[in-house]
Design a protein around this motif. Structure first.
Motif, short mmCIF file in Angstrom:
data_model
loop_
_atom_site.label_atom_id
_atom_site.label_comp_id
_atom_site.label_asym_id
_atom_site.label_seq_id
_atom_site.Cartn_x
_atom_site.Cartn_y
_atom_site.Cartn_z
N GLU A 192 56.78 -15.92 47.32
CA GLU A 192 57.03 -17.17 46.63
C GLU A 192 58.12 -17.95 47.33
OE1 GLU A 192 57.40 -16.58 42.25
OE2 GLU A 192 57.22 -14.45 42.76
N HIS A 193 58.33 -19.19 46.86
CA HIS A 193 59.44 -19.97 47.39
C HIS A 193 60.74 -19.19 47.22
CE1 HIS A 193 56.94 -23.37 48.03
NE2 HIS A 193 56.71 -23.62 46.76
N GLY A 194 61.53 -19.14 48.27
CA GLY A 194 62.81 -18.44 48.23
C GLY A 194 62.82 -17.15 49.04
N TYR A 195 61.63 -16.63 49.39
CA TYR A 195 61.57 -15.39 50.18
C TYR A 195 61.91 -15.64 51.66
CZ TYR A 195 59.55 -12.07 46.82
OH TYR A 195 59.34 -11.19 45.77
N SER A 196 61.88 -16.88 52.11
CA SER A 196 62.14 -17.18 53.53
C SER A 196 63.43 -16.53 54.00
CB SER A 196 62.26 -18.69 53.73
OG SER A 196 61.02 -19.29 53.78
N GLY A 197 63.36 -15.84 55.14
CA GLY A 197 64.53 -15.17 55.71
C GLY A 197 64.69 -13.74 55.26
N GLY A 198 63.91 -13.32 54.26
CA GLY A 198 63.98 -11.95 53.79
C GLY A 198 63.30 -10.99 54.75
N PRO A 199 63.54 -9.68 54.60
CA PRO A 199 62.98 -8.70 55.53
C PRO A 199 61.56 -8.27 55.15
CG PRO A 199 64.39 -7.57 53.98
CD PRO A 199 64.47 -9.04 53.64
N ALA A 200 60.76 -8.02 56.17
CA ALA A 200 59.48 -7.33 56.01
C ALA A 200 59.67 -5.94 56.60
CB ALA A 200 58.38 -8.08 56.75
N LEU A 201 59.50 -4.90 55.76
CA LEU A 201 59.79 -3.53 56.17
C LEU A 201 58.53 -2.68 56.21
CD1 LEU A 201 62.25 -4.37 53.82
CD2 LEU A 201 63.30 -2.61 55.21
N ASN A 202 58.60 -1.61 57.02
CA ASN A 202 57.50 -0.64 57.07
C ASN A 202 57.76 0.49 56.07
OD1 ASN A 202 59.43 1.03 58.29
ND2 ASN A 202 58.67 0.62 60.36
N SER A 203 56.92 1.50 56.11
CA SER A 203 57.02 2.59 55.14
C SER A 203 58.28 3.43 55.32
CB SER A 203 55.79 3.50 55.25
OG SER A 203 54.61 2.79 54.95
N GLN A 204 58.93 3.30 56.47
CA GLN A 204 60.18 4.03 56.72
C GLN A 204 61.42 3.18 56.39
OE1 GLN A 204 57.61 4.01 59.31
NE2 GLN A 204 56.91 5.79 58.11
N ASN A 205 61.19 2.04 55.72
CA ASN A 205 62.27 1.11 55.36
C ASN A 205 62.99 0.54 56.57
OD1 ASN A 205 62.21 0.98 52.44
ND2 ASN A 205 62.85 3.12 52.48
N ASN A 206 62.27 0.39 57.68
CA ASN A 206 62.81 -0.26 58.86
C ASN A 206 62.23 -1.67 58.96
OD1 ASN A 206 64.17 2.13 59.63
ND2 ASN A 206 62.29 2.91 60.57
N VAL A 207 63.04 -2.60 59.41
CA VAL A 207 62.64 -4.01 59.43
C VAL A 207 61.63 -4.27 60.55
CG1 VAL A 207 63.45 -6.39 59.73
CG2 VAL A 207 64.85 -4.73 58.47
N MET A 208 60.45 -4.78 60.17
CA MET A 208 59.44 -5.17 61.14
C MET A 208 59.54 -6.65 61.50
SD MET A 208 55.98 -3.15 60.03
CE MET A 208 55.85 -3.95 58.42
N GLY A 209 60.23 -7.43 60.65
CA GLY A 209 60.33 -8.85 60.94
C GLY A 209 60.96 -9.63 59.80
N ILE A 210 60.93 -10.96 59.92
CA ILE A 210 61.54 -11.89 58.98
C ILE A 210 60.45 -12.73 58.34
CG2 ILE A 210 63.34 -13.64 58.70
CD1 ILE A 210 63.94 -12.98 61.75
N ILE A 211 60.47 -12.84 57.02
CA ILE A 211 59.50 -13.68 56.33
C ILE A 211 59.78 -15.15 56.64
CG2 ILE A 211 58.75 -14.50 54.06
CD1 ILE A 211 57.50 -11.91 54.90
N ILE A 212 58.74 -15.87 57.06
CA ILE A 212 58.88 -17.28 57.44
C ILE A 212 58.00 -18.19 56.60
CG2 ILE A 212 58.68 -18.94 59.33
CD1 ILE A 212 60.85 -16.84 59.75
#
Length: 345
Positions: free
Chosen positions: A288-308
């Motif tokens: 939703e609006h507001g998620y921009s800049g938040g983390p996208a993580l894998n099953s190991q809780n490691n960051v795969m990227g940034i929500i854009i």
């Protein structure tokens, strides 16, 4: 609005850069995580971010023959999410969350705010404050050139933009001071508490590297940082996304709660979308609006990227909503460039 093409698929990308609303200056309380499990640590690393301006503006009102200094304590322009990547206070977010909102809205470009941009925003904020607190009819009076004592036709109050433009044309407004101010709110704190942040660096806007690096003062704070994945994700991988959704008004939806905490959404990785030489990943997770800049993580809780982006895909099955995130490679590049130590796995 950006159009990202992948084969014959056209993805209509709706940028998640949001107008913030709540103006606060209090310094954050001690950072607190209620549980030691990995999910709680992840939640405790995701922060709420506001991009705004602060300053003082002198407005001369010819209809009351008085000049008033308007102190704009803080005027938020946009809001989004971010996450801690170094316990010394370094935070990753999206470039567009802390950049110039009008450049994004009007020209679909990533741009840092310069002194002229900040001055324009502070002028409008001051005019809005003056109209609210001192003379609600200023815009109408300027538009009709009505002098004190002369009758005037009642009309709707012009918007802040046109009122500000008329004040500038008539040399009735002077910016005394103005600066950009980025505020960070840590999870586990009350909604009003915030910490001022410094913008350290951003990705390359010419190639749509929508990533930014911030720094907050860690005095009295105990911060947990997220690990960054260097492994290329594959289709079907589970994706966990965290962020701070906002209401249609631009206000963080949980500000009525005693403490703030990020929301989460999940989905699977569904594709890779190169755009302008930069790698984005598509996921079925709905943001939703507001998620921009938040983390996208894998099953190991490691960051795969940034929500854009939050995206709507048009295909034979109809409209489908999903999200795009920027590859974690750009996080690693930006942190290395600025000699910020991060845990890469």
């Amino acid at each position: 609005m950006k159009h990202l093409k992948h084969s014959t698929l056209v993805v209509i990308a709706i940028l998640v850069a949001i107008l913030g609303v709540l103006a606060q200056n209090a310094i954050g309380n001690n950072y607190y995580i209620q549980s030691s499990d990995s999910n709680s640590k992840t939640v405790g690393s995701v922060v709420y971010i506001e991009n705004g301006v602060t300053g003082v503006v002198a407005i001369t009102d010819p209809f009351v023959n008085k000049t008033t200094d308007i102190n704009v304590e803080y005027a938020p322009l946009d809001s989004g999410s971010g996450f801690i990547v170094n316990s010394n206070g370094y935070i990753i977010t999206a470039f567009h969350v802390v950049g110039d909102p009008l450049a994004l809205t009007n020209n679909n470009t990533l741009k840092l705010m310069n002194s002229t941009d900040v001055q324009n925003y502070i002028e409008k904020a001051a005019v809005e404050g003056y109209i609210t607190d001192y003379n609600p009819q200023l815009g109408s009076e300027l538009a009709t050139n009505t002098l004190p004592g002369n009758p005037m036709m009642l009309q709707a109050q012009p918007d802040v933009n046109s009122t500000t433009a008329r004040l500038i044309q008539q040399n009735l407004i002077t910016v005394i001071s103005a600066k950009q101010q980025i505020k960070v709110k840590l999870p586990g704190n009350t909604a009003g508490n915030s910490i001022n942040a410094n913008l350290i660096d951003v990705g390359n806007p010419n190639t749509d590297q929508d990533v930014a690096l911030l720094k907050i003062n860690t005095l009295f704070q105990s911060l947990h940082s997220l690990s960054i994945s260097s492994t290329k994700p594959t289709n079907g991988d589970k994706v966990f996304i965290y962020g701070y959704p906002v209401l249609s008004s631009g206000m963080y939806s949980d500000f009525n709660q005693s403490i703030i905490q990020p929301s989460s959404t999940t989905g699977k990785l569904t594709g890779v979308i190169p755009n302008n030489g930069t790698i984005f990943y598509q996921t079925s997770a709905i943001t939703e609006h507001g998620y921009s800049g938040g983390p996208a993580l894998n099953s190991q809780n490691n960051v795969m990227g940034i929500i854009i982006y939050s995206v709507i895909t048009n295909n034979q099955q109809g409209n489908q909503t999903s999200s795009l995130f920027l590859s974690s490679n750009y996080i690693i590049q930006l942190c290395n460039k600025n000699n910020v130590s991060i845990h890469v796995v």
